[in-house]
Each structure stands twice: as C-alpha cells, then as structure tokens.
Scaffold this motif. Structure first.
Motif, mmCIF file in Angstrom:
data_model
loop_
_atom_site.group_PDB
_atom_site.id
_atom_site.type_symbol
_atom_site.label_atom_id
_atom_site.label_comp_id
_atom_site.label_asym_id
_atom_site.label_seq_id
_atom_site.Cartn_x
_atom_site.Cartn_y
_atom_site.Cartn_z
ATOM 1 N N PRO A 12 33.725 -43.772 -3.619
ATOM 2 C CA PRO A 12 34.144 -45.027 -4.262
ATOM 3 C C PRO A 12 33.356 -45.315 -5.536
ATOM 4 C CG PRO A 12 33.942 -45.329 -1.907
ATOM 5 C CD PRO A 12 33.398 -43.968 -2.184
ATOM 6 N N GLY A 13 32.079 -44.943 -5.534
ATOM 7 C CA GLY A 13 31.279 -45.177 -6.740
ATOM 8 C C GLY A 13 31.779 -44.356 -7.914
ATOM 9 N N VAL A 14 32.138 -43.108 -7.660
ATOM 10 C CA VAL A 14 32.661 -42.236 -8.716
ATOM 11 C C VAL A 14 33.995 -42.768 -9.224
ATOM 12 C CG1 VAL A 14 33.594 -39.931 -9.204
ATOM 13 C CG2 VAL A 14 31.463 -40.181 -7.918
ATOM 14 N N VAL A 15 34.821 -43.239 -8.306
ATOM 15 C CA VAL A 15 36.133 -43.780 -8.685
ATOM 16 C C VAL A 15 35.958 -44.994 -9.578
ATOM 17 C CG1 VAL A 15 38.223 -44.893 -7.813
ATOM 18 C CG2 VAL A 15 37.298 -42.878 -6.651
ATOM 19 N N ARG A 16 35.024 -45.904 -9.190
ATOM 20 C CA ARG A 16 34.820 -47.104 -10.003
ATOM 21 C C ARG A 16 34.293 -46.736 -11.394
ATOM 22 N NH1 ARG A 16 32.909 -49.176 -5.097
ATOM 23 N NH2 ARG A 16 30.760 -48.716 -5.718
ATOM 24 N N ALA A 17 33.369 -45.786 -11.420
ATOM 25 C CA ALA A 17 32.789 -45.393 -12.714
ATOM 26 C C ALA A 17 33.824 -44.727 -13.622
ATOM 27 C CB ALA A 17 31.606 -44.449 -12.481
ATOM 28 N N LEU A 18 34.722 -43.951 -13.027
ATOM 29 C CA LEU A 18 35.761 -43.280 -13.838
ATOM 30 C C LEU A 18 36.700 -44.256 -14.511
ATOM 31 C CD1 LEU A 18 36.915 -40.122 -11.805
ATOM 32 C CD2 LEU A 18 35.790 -40.150 -14.030
ATOM 33 N N THR A 19 36.910 -45.397 -13.880
ATOM 34 C CA THR A 19 37.853 -46.385 -14.423
ATOM 35 C C THR A 19 37.154 -47.446 -15.255
ATOM 36 O OG1 THR A 19 37.678 -47.686 -12.394
ATOM 37 C CG2 THR A 19 39.454 -46.054 -12.523
ATOM 38 N N ASP A 20 35.849 -47.294 -15.464
ATOM 39 C CA ASP A 20 35.098 -48.293 -16.232
ATOM 40 C C ASP A 20 35.452 -48.165 -17.717
ATOM 41 O OD1 ASP A 20 32.431 -50.069 -15.521
ATOM 42 O OD2 ASP A 20 32.588 -49.496 -17.642
ATOM 43 N N LYS A 21 35.341 -49.328 -18.389
ATOM 44 C CA LYS A 21 35.694 -49.325 -19.807
ATOM 45 C C LYS A 21 34.596 -48.705 -20.678
ATOM 46 C CE LYS A 21 34.074 -54.064 -20.642
ATOM 47 N NZ LYS A 21 34.469 -55.397 -21.115
ATOM 48 N N LEU A 22 33.371 -48.594 -20.098
ATOM 49 C CA LEU A 22 32.271 -48.024 -20.861
ATOM 50 C C LEU A 22 32.253 -46.496 -20.733
ATOM 51 C CD1 LEU A 22 29.409 -50.547 -20.000
ATOM 52 C CD2 LEU A 22 30.744 -50.406 -22.101
ATOM 53 N N TYR A 23 32.105 -45.833 -21.877
ATOM 54 C CA TYR A 23 32.111 -44.368 -21.917
ATOM 55 C C TYR A 23 30.944 -43.785 -21.138
ATOM 56 C CZ TYR A 23 31.548 -39.646 -23.748
ATOM 57 O OH TYR A 23 31.367 -38.282 -23.872
ATOM 58 N N GLU A 24 29.761 -44.436 -21.206
ATOM 59 C CA GLU A 24 28.572 -43.910 -20.544
ATOM 60 C C GLU A 24 28.750 -43.837 -19.037
ATOM 61 O OE1 GLU A 24 26.022 -42.501 -21.861
ATOM 62 O OE2 GLU A 24 26.779 -42.841 -23.903
ATOM 63 N N LYS A 25 29.352 -44.872 -18.461
ATOM 64 C CA LYS A 25 29.586 -44.874 -17.011
ATOM 65 C C LYS A 25 30.593 -43.801 -16.628
ATOM 66 C CE LYS A 25 28.327 -49.676 -16.046
ATOM 67 N NZ LYS A 25 28.765 -50.955 -15.429
ATOM 68 N N ARG A 26 31.600 -43.619 -17.454
ATOM 69 C CA ARG A 26 32.600 -42.575 -17.161
ATOM 70 C C ARG A 26 31.955 -41.198 -17.238
ATOM 71 N NH1 ARG A 26 35.820 -45.670 -20.707
ATOM 72 N NH2 ARG A 26 35.769 -44.014 -22.292
ATOM 73 N N LYS A 27 30.982 -41.060 -18.148
ATOM 74 C CA LYS A 27 30.289 -39.777 -18.311
ATOM 75 C C LYS A 27 29.428 -39.462 -17.082
ATOM 76 C CE LYS A 27 27.397 -37.232 -21.559
ATOM 77 N NZ LYS A 27 26.624 -37.275 -22.826
ATOM 78 N N VAL A 28 28.784 -40.511 -16.528
ATOM 79 C CA VAL A 28 27.987 -40.328 -15.304
ATOM 80 C C VAL A 28 28.884 -39.862 -14.163
ATOM 81 C CG1 VAL A 28 26.607 -41.516 -13.544
ATOM 82 C CG2 VAL A 28 26.196 -41.957 -15.978
ATOM 83 N N SER A 68 41.626 -45.715 -16.819
ATOM 84 C CA SER A 68 41.790 -44.680 -15.790
ATOM 85 C C SER A 68 42.172 -43.355 -16.431
ATOM 86 C CB SER A 68 42.858 -45.105 -14.774
ATOM 87 O OG SER A 68 42.454 -46.243 -14.051
ATOM 88 N N ARG A 69 43.032 -43.411 -17.452
ATOM 89 C CA ARG A 69 43.449 -42.183 -18.145
ATOM 90 C C ARG A 69 42.248 -41.527 -18.829
ATOM 91 N NH1 ARG A 69 47.962 -45.385 -19.525
ATOM 92 N NH2 ARG A 69 47.381 -45.571 -21.735
ATOM 93 N N LYS A 70 41.388 -42.376 -19.427
ATOM 94 C CA LYS A 70 40.193 -41.833 -20.079
ATOM 95 C C LYS A 70 39.276 -41.178 -19.053
ATOM 96 C CE LYS A 70 40.320 -45.376 -23.715
ATOM 97 N NZ LYS A 70 39.676 -46.596 -24.235
ATOM 98 N N GLY A 71 39.157 -41.810 -17.895
ATOM 99 C CA GLY A 71 38.339 -41.245 -16.840
ATOM 100 C C GLY A 71 38.903 -39.942 -16.317
ATOM 101 N N GLY A 72 40.213 -39.897 -16.178
ATOM 102 C CA GLY A 72 40.854 -38.671 -15.718
ATOM 103 C C GLY A 72 40.615 -37.514 -16.664
ATOM 104 N N LEU A 73 40.656 -37.781 -17.969
ATOM 105 C CA LEU A 73 40.461 -36.728 -18.961
ATOM 106 C C LEU A 73 39.048 -36.160 -18.897
ATOM 107 C CD1 LEU A 73 42.355 -38.340 -21.991
ATOM 108 C CD2 LEU A 73 43.015 -36.280 -20.743
ATOM 109 N N ILE A 74 38.046 -37.039 -18.848
ATOM 110 C CA ILE A 74 36.666 -36.542 -18.806
ATOM 111 C C ILE A 74 36.374 -35.858 -17.479
ATOM 112 C CG2 ILE A 74 35.557 -38.657 -17.890
ATOM 113 C CD1 ILE A 74 33.326 -38.188 -20.003
ATOM 114 N N GLY A 75 37.066 -36.335 -16.415
ATOM 115 C CA GLY A 75 36.909 -35.697 -15.110
ATOM 116 C C GLY A 75 37.483 -34.294 -15.095
ATOM 117 N N LEU A 76 38.659 -34.093 -15.699
ATOM 118 C CA LEU A 76 39.256 -32.763 -15.758
ATOM 119 C C LEU A 76 38.391 -31.805 -16.568
ATOM 120 C CD1 LEU A 76 42.990 -33.776 -16.280
ATOM 121 C CD2 LEU A 76 42.039 -32.620 -14.278
#
Length: 781
Positions: A12-28, A68-76
């Motif tokens: 759940p923590g990874v999911v929340r971070a992926l959908t965050d508006k901040l780039y740094e959290k998505r990167k983590v 969410s789309r931004k998170g999906g891209l960095i995740g892939l």
C-alpha cells in the motif's frame, strides 16, 4: 485500486507513493519496485514479474488519473532496469503502455513517457529491434511535438535508437520500409527532418542495403527536397547525393526501371532544386542504364524538351537537360527499325544489370505531369531477359512521336525545344525509317506549318527533315501513285493536283516534257511536299515574300535542284490562281538566275546539250509563260535569242503595266550581272548573234527614258561594227545556230503556248478590274 489484494505484490505504501503528485515520492516508489523485481528475477519468478508489469500498465500507466499515469511510467522503467538483460522477454508489455502515453494531452506526461522509454531501450539495447517499427512510429510523432522539453527528450531517445541500429546486424529493413514509405510523405518539418536523419543513418550502415528499396522512398525524398526549411532541403540533398554515389558504384544492383517515372514527374517540378536534382539523376540513369531507359523515352522527353528553352536563370537545368536529350537520342539504333511490336523483341546488348533490378514501369500519378499527355500510357514495359547481361527493349515510337508532335504544335514552346524536336524526328527517320513512315501522314501538316516559324534555324532543321522524308527509300509506296494529299489544303476554289508519275507519261512529244521527274533519290512524298509547299506559299504570301527564296535555295542544297524546279514548274502549269503563278514564277526565276546554289543547273540550261536539259527547259518555259519578262530571261539564259526576239515582238500585243516595266528594268540590271557575262561577250560576234542584238534593242524600245534605258543604251553603243570584226575564217558556222538546230524543240508551239497563257492573264486582270469597279460603285452608292 482500493483493494490491496488487487495490487499485490505492491505494498500500500508503494501504491500511495506512485500516485503522489510529487516526483520525489514517485521516484522512491520506483526504487522499491526495482528492488522487488530484482528479487523475482533472482527467484526466476516470471509469473510475478508479469503480474507486476501488468499492474503498472493497466492500473497506473493507462489510468485516468494523471499522477497515476506518471507513477506507472516510472514504475515500468524501474522494472526494466531491474530485469537488465532479461528485459527483452517482456519488452512488448513494457513498451506498449509507454507508447500510449506519447499521445497524452499533458506535455509533462509525454516527457515522462519519453524518459521511461529511454530507460527501457537503454537497458534492452538490441533486443528492442523487433519492436523498432512501433518505436519509430512513436518517435516520429514526438519529433513534431510542440513542447520543446518533449522534443528534446525524444531527440535523446532517437540518438540512442540510432546507435543501437548502427551497432546491430539484425535490423529488419524489409519490415521497416512500408512504415518509412508511409511516414516520408509527412508535411511537418520536424517529422521530415526526423525521417531524413534516419535515412542518412541507414545509408551509413554497411550491412543495410537501403539502395534495394530506393524506389519505395525516392518520390517522398524529392517531395521533402521542396521543403521551405533550408536545413531540411540541405539534409535531403545530402541523402540523395549519397544514394547517387552508391548508384554510380553499383549500377548492376540498381532498379533503374522502377524509378524512371518517378524522375520523369520530378523533372517537371516547379521547384528549381527538385527539377535540377531530378534532371541530374535522369542524366546518370540514362548513361548508366542505357537502353533499359528506352521504354520510358516518351515520358523523359515530356520532361526534358521544355527545359531546353530555359533562359540563363535556369542555365544549370538547361545544360543537364541537353545532356539527357543527347544521351537518350544515342540509345536509338538501326536495329530498332527491325523490331516488330507484334513479335518477340530482338535481344540488344546493354549495360550489365541484375535480373531482379528489371521491372515494369511504374504508373505516373495522374495530374502530376505539366501537360495533358498521358505519360504512363506512352511508356511500355520491356521484356525480362534470360541473361543479366543482355536486355530486350522495344522502342515505342508511337509514344515518342506523340510527344514530339505535341511540343512542335505548341506555339508557346521555345525555339531550342522546337529545334530539338526536329532533330529528334530527323534522327528517328535516319535510324528507324520504316517505322517512322507510318507516322509521316500525321506529321506532314505540322512540319509544313513549321516553315512559317520566326527562327531561321528552326526552318533549316525543318527543311532537313522534310528533305529526308522526301528522299528516303523507305518512303517509296508500292502503288503507282503518291500518298493522298488531304492535309493543309489551301482555302478557296483553287486546288493543286498531284502530277502523275513521269514513268507513266514520258514520251517523245512535247507534252511528255511537262512531267515531273522520277529519280531513285525521290519518293512519293517528294511530290506531296512540293504541292503542299506551293499551297503554303499561295495561302501565306508573306511567307513567300520573306522566306520563299531562302526555303527554295536550301531545298536545292538538300535535294536535287533539277527535280525541285521541274516539279514546281509542272505544278504551277496547272495552277488556277494566275496572279500567284506569275509571282511564284518570278521568284523561281530570280533564284535560278542569281543563287550560287544553282550554278550547275544554270550551266546545264545554258547549253541544252542533253535531252534532260531540253526537257527541263520546255517544262520551265511552259510555266514561265505566266510572266512574260521571266520567259525572256529564260531564253537569254538558254541562249535562245531568236525566240527571245520573237517573244519581245509579242509584247506589243500585251497590256503594258507599271509592274511589267519594273520587271523589264530588273532584267536589264541582271544582264549587267556576272551571270550574263557570256551573253555580253557574244555581242562581239555581231554576225552570228543578230537576234541577241535585236532582242536587246527590243527591250530598249519597251523602256521609258529611265536609268535602265540609259544603262542598256550605253551597252548597245559598245557593240562593234560587224565589218571591223571580220576574221579570215568566215565559213565557220555559229555554235549557237548549231545547238538550236540540234535541239529539236518546237519553238512555234512554245510561242503559241505563251500567247495562250498571256491571254488567260489578260482575261483574269480584266475580271479583277471589273470586280473592283463594281465594288467602287457600291461604295459610292
């Protein structure tokens, strides 16, 4: 997304971070995903790896929520990094959602998609080549992106992909060409720049033979060459230059035939750079491929001929077009006259080409040509050879002649083009006379009209061509008569008829002397030419006045002068327009007496030693009777002084007009010219030339007290006293009397013919005067 089990193994923590508006959290979050996937790779747990990629794709990258789309891209991207060399096994699943984001409305999201794909490709390297087409398609769209950051990111990805293609030897060129052919027609400048850059890269790779597929993209390249951007034009020019260098190095592997019509179209482009480049290519194609280009001659001529009349502003295009024209002309050989389209063509040696490089001519796009000629219909495919070293081609004369006829008929066409057309026709009549004579009846009217051209050079070439047609053995008809004379008929009631062949009418009678000659060097078209030329002079009096002498003199050089004068005299004898007949006879007589080209003919007539010369004299005399003064001058030329005196005696019965006296004046001037030197010397022999002196005195009595009267009077005053000119040998008879006695010419009948013709002229003048008087009365009323 609220159900944690649906997104496992993501916490759940990874999911929340992926959908965050901040780039740094998505990167983590991405780093956590990378760590997770590495564990799965170590365990060789492919199912879980696929499951993670599927979640990132479906639930994030393709989500409706932008973060969410931004998170999906960095995740892939993180998945790809974790997979390392194994990422090639999952590339389809990794790439497709990222490419979908290339179309997103948010420019930041498009940038992140570009960044993610860069990382995926960087890891996969050569493994991405099977997916090259979809990557190229996506990149071609980003190349035209309005956002500078997106465009910058796409350029980085583009360079990476180019490096991979350059390093690899597994690039699928066959699969890529259809996409390249489609994208090359883009009108966007950035997309065009992107396309050209890729073509330059592919050209530079030794293992990729793009030349084999050049016909697929050549048209698009020429269209890009017309781009408004100087940079793009320069890039395209370089690419085309590299292709042309490769063609020159390996002509045997080039598909010349498939590209011929593409060049034909672009050789007619309005853009100077496109036209010059296409013309340079055409020049090289003709020189390298040789007779392989012959089936496309009609299309090539359609493109090349107008360029020959360009001014100095397009000097380069004109010079290259001239080389193309000359090279193409050399490809036509005498063997082409022996080939019959209905039979298998004869094998002709040509430049070495590979069998696979030969194909049927491509269709020319409708409306692309600058005129209404259907170039495609004119170009006929050649036959495939059994050997790669010998090529079978069929010369399509119908198409070539149609193009030449079109350009000669177009009054707006330039002088140099008209000259080139006439040179082509002359060349074809020399090399393929048998086939060309099938087109003569259709070409004849336009060739006759060309005699009215403003340019002397055009007229000279036209006369050379007409002379070749009139003298070629291939123009002999099997029947006993010439071709039908249905073209270019002069309006009005007057109709000139083809004279019957001399072989059918020749006899010992004087009427037999009227016939036109029949010699081995002349064919049935000679008489048709003479008839139609006189028709032309009759309907266009300015042509006769300004160019008549020039045309006839040139024809005397090109053809047999005796035949020309004999046939024209015979035709004029049947002319119903007496005024034109008189004018034409005067013109012919002036040419006969003054032109250096007719020196031999004058000598032949001067002595009348042979039956042929007496035949010619009688034929000329009968037509010359249309003009009394020219008839006298003919008698002076042929030393028939007694008959000249008899004619002058008849002048008293004629209607003496100002024009008549003017012609007498001109004859006196001619007597003082070098041509009549022999006549003036004969005045010394007063005893043996009494009728010469009487004839000259007769002319003197006709003249008023003018400068011509003074000139002739002074000449006659120089005639010596016959007693002073006595010699010891008084018994030697005059040579002139001996020649006259031996000539067997019925001068009485000729004199009667003169009176008959002059009576017709008198009646015609009276009729014209009567009509003019009636017209004047109507005007007064």
């Amino acid at each position: 997304m609220n159900a944690e089990r649906d997104l496992s193994p993501l916490t759940p923590g990874v999911v929340r971070a992926l959908t965050d508006k901040l780039y740094e959290k998505r990167k983590v979050a991405a780093l956590e995903i990378e760590k997770l996937v590495r564990e799965f790779v170590a365990q060789n747990n492919t199912s879980q790896i696929k499951h993670v990629i599927q979640i990132l794709s479906q639930e994030f990258a393709l989500s409706q929520h932008p973060h969410s789309r931004k998170g999906g891209l960095i995740g892939l991207a993180a998945c790809s990094i974790a997979l390392g060399k194994d990422s090639g096994l999952y590339l389809k699943e990794l790439i497709e959602p990222v490419l979908t984001c290339f179309n997103d409305a948010d420019s930041r999201l498009r940038y992140y998609a570009c960044e993610a794909l860069y990382n995926i490709v960087k890891v996969a390297r050569g493994s991405v080549l099977p997916h090259f087409n979809v990557l190229f398609d996506g990149l071609s769209k980003l190349a035209a992106d309005p956002d500078p950051n997106v465009k910058s990111g796409s350029e980085l990805l583009d360079r990476l992909l180019k490096d991979i293609v350059t390093e690899s030897n597994q690039f699928d060129l066959v699969g890529f060409i259809p996409l390249l052919r489609e994208r090359i027609y883009s009108n966007n400048q950035y997309a065009r720049q992107f396309i050209i850059s890729w073509i330059l890269v592919l050209e530079s790779v030794p293992d990729i033979n793009l030349l084999d597929y050049l016909p697929e993209i050549l048209d698009g390249l020429f269209q890009i060459l017309g781009d408004n951007s100087k940079e793009i034009r320069k890039m395209c020019e370089v690419a085309l230059g590299e292709f042309l260098k490769e063609i020159k190095k390996n002509p045997s592997s080039v598909k010349f035939a498939e590209m011929a019509n593409i060049l034909v179209i672009h050789c007619q482009a309005a853009d100077d750079l496109i036209q010059l480049t296409a013309m340079c290519w055409m020049r090289e194609f003709i020189q390298l491929a040789g007779r392989v280009m012959l089936p496309y001659s009609s299309g090539i001529l359609t493109a090349v001929l107008p360029c020959l009349s360009y001014d100095d502003r397009k000097k380069n295009i004109k010079e290259v077009a001239n080389v193309c024209n000359q090279s193409l002309m050399k490809l036509v050989i005498p063997e082409d006259d022996e080939m019959d389209e209905a039979k298998p063509s004869v094998t002709i040696p040509a430049e070495p080409t590979s069998e696979e490089s030969l194909s049927k001519p491509e269709a020319v796009t409708t409306g692309e040509s600058q005129n209404e000629l259907d170039v495609t219909a004119l170009n006929q495919p050649f036959f495939f050879p059994c050997s790669c070293e010998r090529i079978q081609v069929t010369l399509n004369l119908d198409g070539i002649v149609q193009v030449l006829d079109y350009h000669l008929s177009d009054t707006s066409i330039g002088m140099m083009t008209r000259i080139a057309v006439l040179k082509w026709l002359y060349h074809l009549y020399i090399k393929t006379p048998r086939k060309m004579f099938r087109h003569t009846d259709s070409l004849f009217p336009i060739l006759l009209r060309t005699l009215s051209d403003e340019s002397d050079e055009v007229i000279l070439k036209d006369l050379e061509l007409l002379a070749e047609i009139a003298s070629s053995p291939a123009g002999q008809t099997e029947e006993g008569h010439g071709p039908s004379d249905g073209s270019d008929v002069r309006p009005g009631p007057v109709e000139l008829h083809v004279p019957a062949r001399a072989g059918q009418l020749s006899s010992s009678s004087t009427k037999g002397l009227e016939c036109s000659p029949s010699t081995p060097t002349m064919n049935s078209y000679f008489y048709k030419f003479m008839i139609n030329l006189l028709k032309r002079f009759s309907s266009e009096r300015k042509l006769l006045e300004n160019r008549g002498a020039f045309i006839i003199r040139q024809l005397c050089l090109l053809l047999n002068a005796e035949n020309i004068f004999h046939s024209m005299a015979d035709i004029l004898l049947r002319e119903e327009d007496l005024k034109f007949a008189s004018t034409m006879v005067h013109t012919l007589n002036t040419i006969l007496l003054t032109s250096s080209e007719l020196f031999q003919l004058r000598n032949q007539l001067k002595d009348l030693k042979t039956p042929e010369s007496r035949n010619l004299f009688c034929c000329l005399y009968r037509s010359w009777c249309h003009n009394p003064v020219t008839t006298v001058s003919l008698c002076f030329l042929t030393q028939n002084y007694k008959h000249a005196y008899d004619l002058i005696q008849k002048f008293g019965d004629l209607e003496v007009t100002v024009d008549f006296l003017t012609e007498v004046d001109k004859l006196v001037q001619l007597i003082e010219c070098p041509i009549f030197t022999y006549l003036r010397l004969q005045l010394l022999d007063v005893k043996n030339n009494p009728y010469l002196i009487k004839a000259l005195y007769g002319l003197l009595m006709l003249l008023p007290q003018s400068s011509a009267f003074q000139l002739l009077s002074h000449r006659l005053q120089c005639v010596p006293n016959p007693e002073l000119m006595q010699t010891t040998d008084n018994t030697k008879p005059s040579t002139s009397f001996k020649r006259t006695a031996a000539s067997n010419i019925d001068y009485t009948e000729l004199l009667q013919h003169f009176e008959k013709v002059q009576n017709k002229h008198l009646e015609a003048r009276h009729q014209r005067a009567g009509r003019a008087e009636q017209l004047d009365r109507r005007v007064v009323l």
